[in-house]
Design an enzyme around this catalytic site. Sequence first.
Site, PDB file in Angstrom:
ATOM      1  CD1 TRP A 357       0.751  -0.419   3.094  1.00 21.19           C
ATOM      2  CD2 TRP A 357      -0.576   1.346   3.466  1.00 21.19           C
ATOM      3  NE1 TRP A 357       1.106   0.114   4.307  1.00 21.19           N
ATOM      4  CE2 TRP A 357       0.306   1.201   4.569  1.00 21.19           C
ATOM      5  CE3 TRP A 357      -1.494   2.386   3.488  1.00 21.19           C
ATOM      6  CZ2 TRP A 357       0.281   2.070   5.673  1.00 21.19           C
ATOM      7  CZ3 TRP A 357      -1.506   3.243   4.594  1.00 21.19           C
ATOM      8  CH2 TRP A 357      -0.634   3.086   5.663  1.00 21.19           C
ATOM      9  CG  ASP A 358       4.812   0.730   1.559  1.00 17.42           C
ATOM     10  OD1 ASP A 358       3.860   0.078   2.009  1.00 17.42           O
ATOM     11  OD2 ASP A 358       5.967   0.651   2.001  1.00 17.42           O
ATOM     12  CD  GLU A 488       2.934  -3.867   9.506  1.00 16.10           C
ATOM     13  OE1 GLU A 488       4.106  -4.060   9.887  1.00 16.10           O
ATOM     14  OE2 GLU A 488       2.578  -3.963   8.322  1.00 16.10           O
ATOM     15  CE  LYS A 601       6.439  -1.516  11.750  1.00 18.97           C
ATOM     16  NZ  LYS A 601       6.130  -2.605  10.827  1.00 18.97           N
ATOM     17  CD  GLN A 602       3.079   1.935   9.662  1.00 20.32           C
ATOM     18  OE1 GLN A 602       3.675   0.902   9.940  1.00 20.32           O
ATOM     19  NE2 GLN A 602       2.840   2.308   8.419  1.00 20.32           N
TER      20      GLN A 602
HETATM   21  C1  BGC Z   1       5.041  -1.096   7.542  1.00 20.12           C
HETATM   22  C2  BGC Z   1       3.962  -1.254   6.504  1.00 20.12           C
HETATM   23  C3  BGC Z   1       4.598  -1.239   5.139  1.00 20.12           C
HETATM   24  C4  BGC Z   1       5.711  -2.281   5.030  1.00 20.12           C
HETATM   25  C5  BGC Z   1       6.476  -2.180   3.733  1.00 20.12           C
HETATM   26  C6  BGC Z   1       6.083  -2.199   7.365  1.00 20.12           C
HETATM   27  O1  BGC Z   1       7.111  -2.042   8.293  1.00 20.12           O
HETATM   28  O2  BGC Z   1       4.503  -1.178   8.839  1.00 20.12           O
HETATM   29  O3  BGC Z   1       3.029  -0.196   6.618  1.00 20.12           O
HETATM   30  O4  BGC Z   1       3.635  -1.478   4.178  1.00 20.12           O
HETATM   31  O5  BGC Z   1       6.638  -2.088   6.066  1.00 20.12           O
HETATM   32  O6  BGC Z   1       7.118  -0.944   3.640  1.00 20.12           O
END
Ligand code: BGC
Length: 776
Positions: A357-358, A488, A601-602
């Site tokens: 989804w990035d 996550e 985490k984000q």
């Molecule tokens: C992030 C995800 C991301 C993935 C790939 C993970 O560490 O939490 O949001 O899609 O990395 O970049």
Amino acid sequence: MKEYIKHNGWKIIEEDFHPEYNKITESLMSLGNGRIGHRANFEERFTGQTLPGNYVAGVYYPDKTRVGWWKNGYPQYFAKVLNAANWIGIDVRIGTETLDLNTAKIISFKRELDMQEGHLTRDFVAELPSGKQIKVSTRRFLSIANSEIGAIRYTLTALNFSDKLTLSPYIDFDISNEDANYDEKFWDEVDAEIKSGEGYIVAEVRKTLFHVCSGMKINLFKNGQPVPFTADIENRPKFIANIIPLTIESGESITIEKFGVSISSENFAKDKLLKTAKKHLAAAFHKGFDQLELEHSQAWLAKWKTSDIVIEGDLAAQQGIRFNIFQLHQTYTGEDERLNIGPKGFTGEKYGGSTYWDTEAFCLPFFLATAPVEVSRNLLKYRHKHLEKAIENGALLGFGEGAALYPMVTMNGEECHNEWEITFEEIHRNGAIAYAIFDYIRYTGDWDYLAPKGFEVLLAISRFWAQRVNWSEQKQQYVLLGVTGPNEYENNVNNNFHTNRIAQWTLAYTLEAISYLKKNHAGIMADLTKKWHFNEQKETTEWKKIIEHIHLPYDEKLNIYLQQDGFLDKALKPTSEIPPKERPLNQNWSWDRILRSPYIKQADTLQSLFLFEDHYDKKTIQRHFDFYEPYTVHESSLSPCIHTILASAIGYEQKAYELYLRTARLDLDDYNNDTADGCHITSMGGTWMAFVKGFGGMRVQSDKVSFAPFIPAKWESYAFRVNFRGATLKINVNKREVCIENLSDQEILITLYDQEARIGASKEIKVPLKHLSNEN
Ligand code: BGC
């Protein structure tokens, strides 16, 4: 955090060899041209720490998963971007010794990546165990003007000896992935051809049956003058080499030019691959190194013309932003709608070249504003092409009637990751894909993208949301159970605010799209209704009910949306109370402990506030930022950028700047201790957004682009460019004023600090810089 990279506006410089950081440097100085890419490995043999890496876009292997207890709905495979042929290799033997910087004494060393012109150089003086000293200068690039081709110029000078010298340029296809799940090899040789001065190998990927042909062609010079040579041949399975016997006198220089080609059956007929590779290489060879490099560097200058960001007063920041822009361009050129942007691009194996989804959530805005419109349209088309597979993917999980669940990780439209709770449950990705259509149309004004591609994707995603919700008798609301949000560090939660919100938004936007199509493309809409068995009355009535009654967890007392049901039950201690030695949590805490903790985490709830900013006032955004940021560990590279933008919007200028530095120099300073695996390419799109949407305050509303800039205290000035609807704008900000230049030949109406302004063709406007700070 490591600080061995020298600060410089246009270059990434390693001065003195740092073998302990070699894998990091190899990642940082990777080269790519959208089709092929490689890490900054040495040409000559190196027995120290290294991760050899050569990649060909779109070529992958479906590795067997390592799920312990496989369950229905899990993907069948975990795709790997393949480590492909090493075509850069040149073995160097002097007398009986092999040049290896792991065993030689290094007298001086410099490795440099020039981002302005896109080449990598290395200069060193080394002493072999026998005491013989040599000077080596190398220069190489992967052409962005001839994307099948790369070239190396390798010059060796004998400083204090005369002896035999053997140069052995080779192609090695006996390559395996470091991250192979079962240590298997994935390449089989199909064909090879080798003679003096030239050689090729064609190899096939097991299972997917992609073919790749890599080849080389050699030129030799003594003291700058061409010299004829006859090479001995080495030819064993998956390996070919020229062995060129020479003598070198003290003070003399020998230069070898090695031209490389790598092409795949994705772009050229399989049965003619070797022939085609030969043709490309012959043409490149004929042009010669200098001409090829000239075309390449001119193509880079053209890219910089539309996308450079200039910062005065902070060299580290200048280097950081250019590095991010450079890597984004190296990874994706937007010419091929089958390709996408892997989280590590061509810089490493982890996360490979898969699509997450990035792309939609973090990279699309960069390409919208700095590249021709076709580039972002191709990113959208990529998902449209995968629609059928997304519907199949939905069906595997029990959904029907055209409901699409796009994969969280994919190479060809199929889901290909192997962690259920973390990745598959992140169904918010479906929302990001829908939002990208909105974002693209909002930016470009290309509403017709809805007819039919945009609409088809929106319809299928909306159908998914409508089936994925369930009515809770207890709440008298629709709920989404068992999901993972962008954070996550929480898995399998109920009613993740961001997921519910983006589901609600998608349904509403699809209704808007239908109105547009009915009004403007009634014929196409009628065809689409038939094609997709769309029962407008029934389906839209249901969507409207969901929009109105979806549960958005909220706490009245705090006056904030909750990340998920039950978030306030956690032991709510801010991240400042975590002992520094326990960070990053994911390398120090058990998963159980992380899941129970309040640590984020984000951006999660804040991701929604960022996307739907127009729906919330500043005070609401500030309240949410003040609540959530103190629990956020920013352990995803995708985190600081969203926080920078929100912090900027609410006037937290210092906080915005601190967070920005984390994203801009994330890889250069190895903040998260993981750059050795590869660079965080997709987060670089986030860095660009943090700059332009954060400091520049750029937004698009009601068909107009608006700006509300501030300048970080340390900087003297900054300038960036954006394309908007045919106009090119240059935004210059210094401590006193903002100047917006219209570099195009069409007038444009913009908004600057909430005031409308018309800027004529080739004209500029200037206003005093506003102070927006809201910090104590
Ligand atoms: C992030 C995800 C991301 C993935 C790939 C993970 O560490 O939490 O949001 O899609 O990395 O970049």
